[in-house]
Design a protein around this motif. Sequence first.
Motif, PDB file in Angstrom:
ATOM      1  N   MET A 252       0.816  -1.190   0.000  1.00  0.00           N
ATOM      2  CA  MET A 252       0.000   0.000   0.000  1.00  0.00           C
ATOM      3  C   MET A 252       0.866   1.263   0.000  1.00  0.00           C
ATOM      4  O   MET A 252       0.588   2.202  -0.742  1.00  0.00           O
ATOM      5  CB  MET A 252      -0.905  -0.021   1.233  1.00  0.00           C
ATOM      6  N   LYS A 253       1.895   1.275   0.827  1.00  0.00           N
ATOM      7  CA  LYS A 253       2.772   2.431   0.909  1.00  0.00           C
ATOM      8  C   LYS A 253       3.508   2.641  -0.413  1.00  0.00           C
ATOM      9  O   LYS A 253       3.659   3.777  -0.873  1.00  0.00           O
ATOM     10  CB  LYS A 253       3.769   2.245   2.054  1.00  0.00           C
ATOM     11  N   ALA A 254       3.931   1.558  -1.050  1.00  0.00           N
ATOM     12  CA  ALA A 254       4.635   1.656  -2.325  1.00  0.00           C
ATOM     13  C   ALA A 254       3.717   2.210  -3.413  1.00  0.00           C
ATOM     14  O   ALA A 254       4.150   2.989  -4.269  1.00  0.00           O
ATOM     15  CB  ALA A 254       5.175   0.295  -2.734  1.00  0.00           C
ATOM     16  N   THR A 255       2.454   1.826  -3.384  1.00  0.00           N
ATOM     17  CA  THR A 255       1.496   2.333  -4.373  1.00  0.00           C
ATOM     18  C   THR A 255       1.288   3.833  -4.205  1.00  0.00           C
ATOM     19  O   THR A 255       1.275   4.576  -5.193  1.00  0.00           O
ATOM     20  CB  THR A 255       0.150   1.605  -4.211  1.00  0.00           C
ATOM     21  N   LEU A 256       1.139   4.292  -2.970  1.00  0.00           N
ATOM     22  CA  LEU A 256       0.971   5.720  -2.723  1.00  0.00           C
ATOM     23  C   LEU A 256       2.212   6.507  -3.131  1.00  0.00           C
ATOM     24  O   LEU A 256       2.106   7.612  -3.683  1.00  0.00           O
ATOM     25  CB  LEU A 256       0.626   5.974  -1.264  1.00  0.00           C
ATOM     26  N   ILE A 257       3.377   5.959  -2.877  1.00  0.00           N
ATOM     27  CA  ILE A 257       4.625   6.617  -3.290  1.00  0.00           C
ATOM     28  C   ILE A 257       4.704   6.675  -4.815  1.00  0.00           C
ATOM     29  O   ILE A 257       5.090   7.699  -5.386  1.00  0.00           O
ATOM     30  CB  ILE A 257       5.852   5.898  -2.681  1.00  0.00           C
ATOM     31  N   ALA A 258       4.317   5.604  -5.478  1.00  0.00           N
ATOM     32  CA  ALA A 258       4.338   5.594  -6.940  1.00  0.00           C
ATOM     33  C   ALA A 258       3.368   6.630  -7.509  1.00  0.00           C
ATOM     34  O   ALA A 258       3.694   7.344  -8.468  1.00  0.00           O
ATOM     35  CB  ALA A 258       3.998   4.201  -7.461  1.00  0.00           C
ATOM     36  N   ILE A 259       2.189   6.723  -6.931  1.00  0.00           N
ATOM     37  CA  ILE A 259       1.220   7.723  -7.392  1.00  0.00           C
ATOM     38  C   ILE A 259       1.757   9.130  -7.162  1.00  0.00           C
ATOM     39  O   ILE A 259       1.633  10.004  -8.029  1.00  0.00           O
ATOM     40  CB  ILE A 259      -0.136   7.512  -6.675  1.00  0.00           C
ATOM     41  N   ALA A 260       2.361   9.366  -6.005  1.00  0.00           N
ATOM     42  CA  ALA A 260       2.934  10.678  -5.700  1.00  0.00           C
ATOM     43  C   ALA A 260       4.049  11.031  -6.683  1.00  0.00           C
ATOM     44  O   ALA A 260       4.137  12.167  -7.153  1.00  0.00           O
ATOM     45  CB  ALA A 260       3.451  10.707  -4.267  1.00  0.00           C
ATOM     46  N   VAL A 261       4.889  10.059  -7.018  1.00  0.00           N
ATOM     47  CA  VAL A 261       5.982  10.300  -7.968  1.00  0.00           C
ATOM     48  C   VAL A 261       5.425  10.661  -9.342  1.00  0.00           C
ATOM     49  O   VAL A 261       5.915  11.587 -10.003  1.00  0.00           O
ATOM     50  CB  VAL A 261       6.918   9.070  -8.044  1.00  0.00           C
ATOM     51  N   VAL A 262       4.397   9.971  -9.780  1.00  0.00           N
ATOM     52  CA  VAL A 262       3.787  10.257 -11.081  1.00  0.00           C
ATOM     53  C   VAL A 262       3.179  11.656 -11.080  1.00  0.00           C
ATOM     54  O   VAL A 262       3.369  12.427 -12.028  1.00  0.00           O
ATOM     55  CB  VAL A 262       2.741   9.185 -11.441  1.00  0.00           C
ATOM     56  N   LEU A 263       2.441  12.009 -10.040  1.00  0.00           N
ATOM     57  CA  LEU A 263       1.819  13.331  -9.974  1.00  0.00           C
ATOM     58  C   LEU A 263       2.859  14.447  -9.907  1.00  0.00           C
ATOM     59  O   LEU A 263       2.712  15.482 -10.564  1.00  0.00           O
ATOM     60  CB  LEU A 263       0.872  13.411  -8.778  1.00  0.00           C
ATOM     61  N   ILE A 264       3.908  14.241  -9.133  1.00  0.00           N
ATOM     62  CA  ILE A 264       4.979  15.235  -9.050  1.00  0.00           C
ATOM     63  C   ILE A 264       5.682  15.362 -10.408  1.00  0.00           C
ATOM     64  O   ILE A 264       6.014  16.464 -10.848  1.00  0.00           O
ATOM     65  CB  ILE A 264       5.972  14.877  -7.924  1.00  0.00           C
ATOM     66  N   GLY A 265       5.882  14.241 -11.083  1.00  0.00           N
ATOM     67  CA  GLY A 265       6.494  14.286 -12.415  1.00  0.00           C
ATOM     68  C   GLY A 265       5.627  15.041 -13.411  1.00  0.00           C
ATOM     69  O   GLY A 265       6.145  15.810 -14.228  1.00  0.00           O
ATOM     70  N   MET A 266       4.322  14.828 -13.371  1.00  0.00           N
ATOM     71  CA  MET A 266       3.419  15.542 -14.270  1.00  0.00           C
ATOM     72  C   MET A 266       3.431  17.036 -13.978  1.00  0.00           C
ATOM     73  O   MET A 266       3.456  17.861 -14.907  1.00  0.00           O
ATOM     74  CB  MET A 266       2.002  14.981 -14.151  1.00  0.00           C
ATOM     75  N   ALA A 267       3.420  17.409 -12.723  1.00  0.00           N
ATOM     76  CA  ALA A 267       3.443  18.822 -12.348  1.00  0.00           C
ATOM     77  C   ALA A 267       4.761  19.465 -12.774  1.00  0.00           C
ATOM     78  O   ALA A 267       4.781  20.572 -13.320  1.00  0.00           O
ATOM     79  CB  ALA A 267       3.231  18.972 -10.845  1.00  0.00           C
ATOM     80  N   ALA A 268       5.866  18.769 -12.544  1.00  0.00           N
ATOM     81  CA  ALA A 268       7.173  19.298 -12.936  1.00  0.00           C
ATOM     82  C   ALA A 268       7.275  19.435 -14.454  1.00  0.00           C
ATOM     83  O   ALA A 268       7.826  20.419 -14.959  1.00  0.00           O
ATOM     84  CB  ALA A 268       8.280  18.396 -12.407  1.00  0.00           C
ATOM     85  N   SER A 269       6.728  18.485 -15.186  1.00  0.00           N
ATOM     86  CA  SER A 269       6.743  18.555 -16.636  1.00  0.00           C
ATOM     87  C   SER A 269       5.946  19.754 -17.138  1.00  0.00           C
ATOM     88  O   SER A 269       6.372  20.467 -18.050  1.00  0.00           O
ATOM     89  CB  SER A 269       6.166  17.263 -17.218  1.00  0.00           C
ATOM     90  N   PHE A 270       4.786  20.000 -16.544  1.00  0.00           N
ATOM     91  CA  PHE A 270       3.975  21.144 -16.940  1.00  0.00           C
ATOM     92  C   PHE A 270       4.681  22.455 -16.615  1.00  0.00           C
ATOM     93  O   PHE A 270       4.688  23.380 -17.436  1.00  0.00           O
ATOM     94  CB  PHE A 270       2.609  21.089 -16.252  1.00  0.00           C
ATOM     95  N   ILE A 271       5.283  22.539 -15.441  1.00  0.00           N
ATOM     96  CA  ILE A 271       6.006  23.756 -15.060  1.00  0.00           C
ATOM     97  C   ILE A 271       7.171  23.999 -16.013  1.00  0.00           C
ATOM     98  O   ILE A 271       7.414  25.129 -16.446  1.00  0.00           O
ATOM     99  CB  ILE A 271       6.481  23.669 -13.592  1.00  0.00           C
TER     100      ILE A 271
END
Length: 50
Positions: free
Chosen positions: A1-20
């Motif tokens: 469960m913790k790994a899934t949340l970390i993976a989701i957070a990494v994807v969202l942070i990557g998308m935000a960084a890409s947009f910025i």
Amino acid sequence: MKATLIAIAVVLIGMAASFIWFVATWDKEAEQPVGFHQTPTHMMTEDRRT
């Protein structure tokens, strides 16, 4: 469960960084404007009296 949340957070942070990065490096002068332009061929009316 913790790994899934970390993976989701990494994807969202990557998308935000890409947009910025995309917005920060945007060169308005190098791009064609997006929109509808009425050129003479678009303004020609079709003759339907046949």
